[in-house]
Enzyme design. Structure first.
Site, PDB file in Angstrom:
ATOM      1  N   GLU A 258       0.889  -1.161   0.000  1.00  0.00           N
ATOM      2  CA  GLU A 258       0.000   0.000   0.000  1.00  0.00           C
ATOM      3  C   GLU A 258       0.922   1.204   0.000  1.00  0.00           C
ATOM      4  O   GLU A 258       1.686   1.402   0.951  1.00  0.00           O
ATOM      5  CB  GLU A 258      -0.904  -0.039   1.230  1.00  0.00           C
ATOM      6  CG  GLU A 258      -1.947   1.058   1.267  1.00  0.00           C
ATOM      7  CD  GLU A 258      -1.586   2.151   2.230  1.00  0.00           C
ATOM      8  OE1 GLU A 258      -1.167   3.232   1.748  1.00  0.00           O
ATOM      9  OE2 GLU A 258      -1.689   1.932   3.443  1.00  0.00           O
ATOM     10  N   CYS A 297      -2.191   8.340   3.959  1.00  0.00           N
ATOM     11  CA  CYS A 297      -2.146   7.711   2.641  1.00  0.00           C
ATOM     12  C   CYS A 297      -3.429   7.949   1.868  1.00  0.00           C
ATOM     13  O   CYS A 297      -3.443   7.853   0.635  1.00  0.00           O
ATOM     14  CB  CYS A 297      -1.863   6.219   2.771  1.00  0.00           C
ATOM     15  SG  CYS A 297      -3.079   5.334   3.781  1.00  0.00           S
TER      16      CYS A 297
END
Length: 678
Positions: A258, A297
């Site tokens: 990720e 993120c």
């Protein structure tokens, strides 16, 4: 307070920093407050401890055992939340930021604990999907099973969420039955160390199931096998370097990433100024720019608005951002704290400079802003910075460069197709949000942008009170994204558990399939019990135990009585000529629910006994119509047993109704709660 020695926990021991240790700064003051790292860690022994001590201990537990363990860990962490909050201020995070990291991480543990009990069996393997009949006679079957990998999960986490980032990986890993080696980012590893210490000292974890590396991993990744997993969160460059390593490739080590993501937020064409959607769009964008100082993120990096609304959007954002109080993270009035370090501050400024080659900075001067209660020269402080790109079609850097801080760029779109193309230029993102009250707009974006995103978040006046926010990955839903976002996937409820398990196709006779899965399948041996199964306790009943009833004939009077009593006078039950014209029926037929009701009366033992309640009926199918004059009989078999609490468990019964020619007319699964004792 002196300098903290952030320890690792390996091979069952706490290990102090040593050779190769690195200094860690307080984000708000710039002063060295901790050190971490030890190049002398025995990584081979660490992996062996996980694989041969932690792994067997976890695999000896059932899914439900592990779910209870995860819940116990979450409760222990809940008791120590304030300690985690207090230490987290040094990362630059505010109290509201802690709620996302600490409370969010603990909440994720609770969700997986709950899902483990509700959606996984109290068993050592997971049956995926239905049994496949692989032969005409039904004596050769197939089934997919999932079993825990017999290695270790190496979790490499980012600096922005030292608690949530660990727990969102750890919960599904432990639930799967795989031990974890956690390597947090060094700059905030002191918070992770405290959380790990709480869990280790709780006594709920079997030995070897959780280890912590505060600092570098050394050559750990060079020793992994096909039974190990690497789960990475961080930059695309680091992910590429790690996943491209020859050893990782050669051994097909599972690697999920990720990473960078140019997440977008779209103001729908219907969300004009004055609408609720416009207001919540502005509110959420500002929140995503300032929360955790933009170090998320999932933060919004690109802001898309209809071209006609761009100026209004810019003014509204600038007005709200101008009220942001930047300063000491511990101060009550602070709305945005510091970045994690001065090194991160320099990186953000460099990325903002790159964005500035294609967009104009319209708000936030990094050389001229106010910081309350702290020294902005020593701490890693920056103001929110808003850019405007007048020509996003010709620009490239704004679609490729992520400034991992309080930086976002506004751009206009001409029509919905243009908005979709622009959003997709992020080349794969974790999330995009859309603010619209028009279902057609939502559908068009879902179809046009779905393949480029791991999550699409829609919000409007109907959902605003319950919506969790653009930037909040939920444990129930997948977190990850294609392309630039890493191509990986985490969370997603039980889907996240499967990343740490091996799917295997098994094939064999019904008895073999039933024995492996501890679940009766049609064709497997039926067991005749010593008494009616409804008189037997949960523990007395055996999987495969079966009762077969005598036949009962269905009459026209039965059909008409049921129709008048229930009000179900559908023509197929009452009008012979109309029913005969229906291609599915030969003429008047019995109600399906009449058959189910009669079946219950045929197999039920009416007296008080261990059966406490009927809690459901699932997978009901009617296969063949039943006419007046036909007979039905029932086979009721114990299919599966699941303990529920200290007093009772769930019995899943397989019920099959057949006619006088032994043709199956209906089939379903009955759920009852049965007491453990009389």
């Amino acid at each position: 307070m002196g300098v903290l020695d952030v320890r690792s926990f390996v091979n069952g021991n706490w290990v102090a920093p040593g050779k190769g240790a690195r200094d860690i700064e307080n984000a708000a003051t710039g002063r060295v407050m901790a050190r971490a790292g030890n190049d002398a860690l025995d990584t081979a022994a660490m992996l062996d401890y996980a694989r041969n001590t932690g792994g067997p201990a976890l695999r000896a537990m059932t899914f439900h055992d592990r779910a209870r363990m995860i819940k116990a860990l979450a409760l222990c962490l809940t008791e120590q939340k304030q300690q985690l909050y207090n230490l987290s201020f040094a990362t630059g995070a505010t109290q509201s930021d802690h709620m996302i990291d600490v409370d969010g991480g603990i909440g994720t543990m609770f969700v997986f604990a709950s899902k483990g009990r509700r959606e996984l069996p109290d068993a050592h393997l997971y049956l995926e999907g239905d049994v496949e009949v692989l032969s005409k006679g039904g004596n050769f079957l197939g089934q997919h099973i999932c079993t825990p990998l017999q290695g270790a999960a190496v979790h490499i986490n980012a600096f922005n969420f030292p608690v949530w980032g660990m727990l969102e990986k750890l919960a599904p890993t432990l639930l799967a039955g795989v031990p974890a080696i956690v390597k947090p980012a060094t700059s905030t590893c002191y918070v992770t160390e405290l959380a790990v210490r709480v869990m280790i000292e709780s006594g709920h974890l079997p030995e070897g199931t959780l280890q912590l590396v505060s600092g570098g991993l050394g050559n750990t990744l060079d020793q992994l096998t096909c039974q190990d997993v690497v789960s990475f969160t961080g930059s695309a460059d680091t992910a590429l370097k790690l996943r491209s390593a020859l050893h990782i490739q050669k051994n097909a080590v599972r690697f999920t990433a990720e990473q960078d993501s140019l997440n977008a937020s779209v103001l729908g064409p219907d969300a004009i100024p004055g609408t609720t959607e416009f207001e919540i769009f502005i509110k959420e964008v500002v929140r995503e720019i300032t929360t955790k100082a933009g170090q998320k993120c999932t933060a919004i990096r690109r802001i898309l608005a209809p071209q006609a609304q761009v100026d209004t959007v810019l003014e509204a954002l600038k007005a709200k951002l101008s009220k942001t109080v930047i300063g000491d993270p511990q101060a009550d009035g602070t709305q945005m704290g510091a970045l994690v370090s001065n090194a991160q501050k320099r990186d953000v400024l460099e990325k903002a400079r790159i964005i500035g080659t294609e967009a104009k900075r319209v708000f936030g001067d990094p050389d001229n802003f106010e910081v309350s209660g702290a020294d902005k020269e020593k701490g890693a402080f920056l103001p929110p910075m808003l850019f405007h790109c007048a020509n996003p079609d010709e620009a490239t850097r704004i679609h490729e460069t992520e400034a991992f801080g309080p930086v976002s760029t506004v751009m206009g779109y001409r029509d919905l197709d243009h908005a979709i193309r622009t959003v997709n230029r992020g080349a794969g993102s974790l999330v995009a949000s859309v603010f619209t009250h028009d279902p057609a707009v939502a559908r068009a974006i879902a179809i046009g942008a779905g393949s480029f995103h791991g999550r699409l978040y829609f919000n409007n006046r109907d959902s605003m009170k319950d919506a969790t926010g653009h930037g909040s990955p939920l444990p129930h839903m997948v977190h990850g994204g294609p392309g630039r976002a890493g191509g990986g996937e985490e969370l997603g409820g039980i889907r996240g558990v499967m990343h740490y398990m091996q799917r295997t196709a098994i094939q064999g006779s019904p008895d073999i399939i039933a024995a492996i899965g501890q679940k009766w399948v049609p064709g497997a041996t039926e067991i005749k019990g010593p008494a009616h199964p409804f008189t037997r306790t949960f523990h007395e009943l055996a999987i495969g135990e079966t009762i077969r009833t005598a036949a009962r004939q269905i009459t026209t009077e039965d059909i008409e009585t049921f129709a008048h009593f229930t009000g179900d006078k559908f023509y197929a039950h009452m009008d012979q000529q109309a029913a005969a014209r229906n291609p599915f029926f030969p003429g008047r037929v019995a109600h399906g629910y009449l058959l189910i009701s009669f079946a219950a009366g045929m197999f039920v033992e009416p007296n008080e006994g261990p059966v406490l309640a009927n809690t459901g009926l699932e997978n009901l199918r009617f296969m063949k119509p039943v006419e007046a004059g036909d007979s039905i009989k029932v086979r009721l078999t114990v299919k599966k047993k699941t303990p529920r609490n200290q007093d009772y468990g769930e019995i899943r019964w397989h019920a099959t109704l057949t006619n006088q020619a032994d043709e199956t007319v209906a089939e379903y699964e009955l759920l009852t709660m049965n007491a453990y004792s009389r």
